[in-house]
Design an enzyme around this catalytic site. Structure first.
Site, mmCIF file in Angstrom:
data_model
loop_
_atom_site.group_PDB
_atom_site.id
_atom_site.type_symbol
_atom_site.label_atom_id
_atom_site.label_comp_id
_atom_site.label_asym_id
_atom_site.label_seq_id
_atom_site.Cartn_x
_atom_site.Cartn_y
_atom_site.Cartn_z
ATOM 1 N N LYS A 153 -10.631 17.272 -12.661
ATOM 2 C CA LYS A 153 -10.911 15.979 -13.321
ATOM 3 C C LYS A 153 -11.789 15.129 -12.398
ATOM 4 O O LYS A 153 -12.575 15.684 -11.630
ATOM 5 C CB LYS A 153 -9.606 15.283 -13.716
ATOM 6 C CG LYS A 153 -8.682 16.226 -14.488
ATOM 7 C CD LYS A 153 -7.574 15.534 -15.198
ATOM 8 C CE LYS A 153 -6.734 16.578 -15.920
ATOM 9 N NZ LYS A 153 -5.709 15.997 -16.781
ATOM 10 N N GLU A 167 -3.558 22.824 -24.862
ATOM 11 C CA GLU A 167 -3.074 21.747 -24.007
ATOM 12 C C GLU A 167 -2.472 20.641 -24.872
ATOM 13 O O GLU A 167 -3.195 19.762 -25.352
ATOM 14 C CB GLU A 167 -4.229 21.154 -23.184
ATOM 15 C CG GLU A 167 -4.871 22.127 -22.224
ATOM 16 C CD GLU A 167 -5.483 21.418 -21.026
ATOM 17 O OE1 GLU A 167 -5.159 21.796 -19.906
ATOM 18 O OE2 GLU A 167 -6.272 20.467 -21.226
ATOM 19 N N ASN A 199 -8.520 22.276 -12.983
ATOM 20 C CA ASN A 199 -9.330 21.198 -13.546
ATOM 21 C C ASN A 199 -9.140 19.989 -12.648
ATOM 22 O O ASN A 199 -8.115 19.310 -12.727
ATOM 23 C CB ASN A 199 -8.861 20.900 -14.981
ATOM 24 C CG ASN A 199 -9.547 19.668 -15.558
ATOM 25 O OD1 ASN A 199 -10.516 19.164 -14.987
ATOM 26 N ND2 ASN A 199 -9.043 19.186 -16.693
ATOM 27 N N SER A 246 0.777 19.968 -17.301
ATOM 28 C CA SER A 246 1.839 19.926 -16.290
ATOM 29 C C SER A 246 2.349 21.305 -15.876
ATOM 30 O O SER A 246 3.526 21.474 -15.562
ATOM 31 C CB SER A 246 2.999 19.035 -16.759
ATOM 32 O OG SER A 246 2.551 17.710 -16.971
ATOM 33 N N GLY A 255 -0.643 15.639 -17.564
ATOM 34 C CA GLY A 255 -0.494 14.618 -16.530
ATOM 35 C C GLY A 255 0.796 13.824 -16.650
ATOM 36 O O GLY A 255 0.962 12.793 -16.002
ATOM 37 N N GLU A 285 -9.069 14.462 -22.924
ATOM 38 C CA GLU A 285 -9.541 13.182 -22.365
ATOM 39 C C GLU A 285 -10.939 12.860 -22.872
ATOM 40 O O GLU A 285 -11.291 11.695 -23.045
ATOM 41 C CB GLU A 285 -9.478 13.245 -20.825
ATOM 42 C CG GLU A 285 -8.027 13.181 -20.342
ATOM 43 C CD GLU A 285 -7.741 13.911 -19.041
ATOM 44 O OE1 GLU A 285 -8.695 14.248 -18.312
ATOM 45 O OE2 GLU A 285 -6.548 14.163 -18.767
ATOM 46 N N HIS A 341 -11.964 18.819 -23.744
ATOM 47 C CA HIS A 341 -10.711 18.367 -23.140
ATOM 48 C C HIS A 341 -10.220 17.129 -23.893
ATOM 49 O O HIS A 341 -11.019 16.308 -24.338
ATOM 50 C CB HIS A 341 -10.921 18.056 -21.654
ATOM 51 C CG HIS A 341 -9.619 17.856 -20.934
ATOM 52 N ND1 HIS A 341 -8.923 16.671 -21.011
ATOM 53 C CD2 HIS A 341 -8.873 18.695 -20.172
ATOM 54 C CE1 HIS A 341 -7.800 16.807 -20.305
ATOM 55 N NE2 HIS A 341 -7.753 18.023 -19.792
HETATM 56 P P1 PGA Z 1 -2.180 18.497 -15.758
HETATM 57 O O1 PGA Z 1 -3.602 18.557 -16.498
HETATM 58 O O2 PGA Z 1 -1.922 19.876 -15.206
HETATM 59 O O3 PGA Z 1 -2.344 17.466 -14.685
HETATM 60 O O4 PGA Z 1 -1.170 18.109 -16.795
HETATM 61 C C1 PGA Z 1 -4.007 19.677 -17.225
HETATM 62 C C2 PGA Z 1 -5.346 19.403 -17.863
HETATM 63 O O5 PGA Z 1 -5.576 18.267 -18.290
HETATM 64 O O6 PGA Z 1 -6.192 20.300 -17.952
#
Ligand code: PGA
Length: 259
Positions: free
Chosen positions: A16, A176, A14, A220, A182, A107, A105
């Site tokens: 982003k 998630e 992903n 992460s 993140g 976000e 997601h």
């Molecule tokens: P990350 O993000 O691996 O940077 O924690 C995962 C995601 O948001 O899909």
């Protein structure tokens, strides 16, 4: 657990809101080189910002070893077409060869106020165009600390099951935990497995095809922790943010995802 017997894992990047024409080219060239002598035994995808879908399709033609990578988007409109300025429809994504689209997601739930019902509608729109939605669910740190993790993820999944009926076996789920995204804080393999088992049981009650549904872990996941997470019986792959932007790390995660 038997359900994994014939299931290939899925490692999905992903990106982003990251990348540029120039850096995407460098990243894909590095992935191409890494995959040339080392064909993955798992499914692999990169979910990229919509403006770059055409570029990634073109790069796949330039580097033959990239044929093993499927392309995905990061969001889709719940509407089919019409006066929805700024939205991108599932049919448009299909035009650009998308196999997957991330929906719900955290976000988007947080910054764009996407509700469980809207996420279910987006999953439905994707499925109607033949695109596999990667449906994200997960609790916040406050919800976990309040002991509400199971209740929250079950509610989020229930909405998608309600909205998609028997098609639920066609989705990919991604657990998630919001506090792990993140942050460098990963759920332990045991913590993640416990939630995945809850989701698997919920799917089982909804469809006799539940064994087909891939449940990814995201938050992460990196080159160092991927193998132990992916070894869990109900973890069928990963949704990788930060580490998917670094070719050596992403390649190591792909290599860790043996069937
Ligand atoms: P990350 O993000 O691996 O940077 O924690 C995962 C995601 O948001 O899909």
């Amino acid at each position: 657990m038997q359900h994994k017997a014939n299931m290939k894992k899925l490692i999905a990047g992903n990106w982003k809101m990251n990348g540029s024409l120039a850096t995407n080219e460098v990243l894909l060239a590095a992935l191409a080189e890494g995959l040339t002598n080392d064909r993955p035994s798992c499914d692999v995808a990169v979910c990229v910002p919509a403006p770059y879908l055409a570029q990634i399709q073109a790069l796949k033609l330039t580097h033959s070893s990239l044929s093993v990578i499927d392309v995905g988007a990061q969001d889709v409109s719940a509407q089919a077409s019409g006066a929805y300025t700024g939205e991108v429809s599932a049919a448009m994504l299909k035009d650009f060869g998308c196999r997957y689209v991330i929906v719900g997601h955290s976000e988007r739930r947080q910054y764009h106020f996407e509700t469980d019902a809207l996420v279910a509608d987006k999953a439905k729109a994707a499925l109607a165009s033949g695109i596999t939605p990667i449906v994200c669910i997960g609790e916040t740190v406050a919800e976990r600390e309040a002991g509400r993790t199971e209740e929250v993820v079950r509610r989020q999944l229930a909405a998608v099951i309600r909205g998609n009926g028997h098609c639920i076996s066609e989705v990919v789920l991604a657990y998630e935990p919001v506090w792990a995204i993140g942050t460098g804080k990963t759920a332990s393999p045991e913590e993640a497995q416990a939630v995945h088992a809850v989701l698997r049981a919920q799917l089982k009650a909804a469809t006799d095809q539940s064994a087909r549904v891939k449940i990814l872990y995201g938050g992460s996941m990196n080159a160092a922790n991927a193998a132990s997470l992916l070894a869990q019986p109900d973890i069928d792959g990963g949704l990788i943010g930060g580490a998917s932007l670094k070719a050596p790390d992403f390649l190591k995660i792909i290599a860790a995802a043996h069937v």
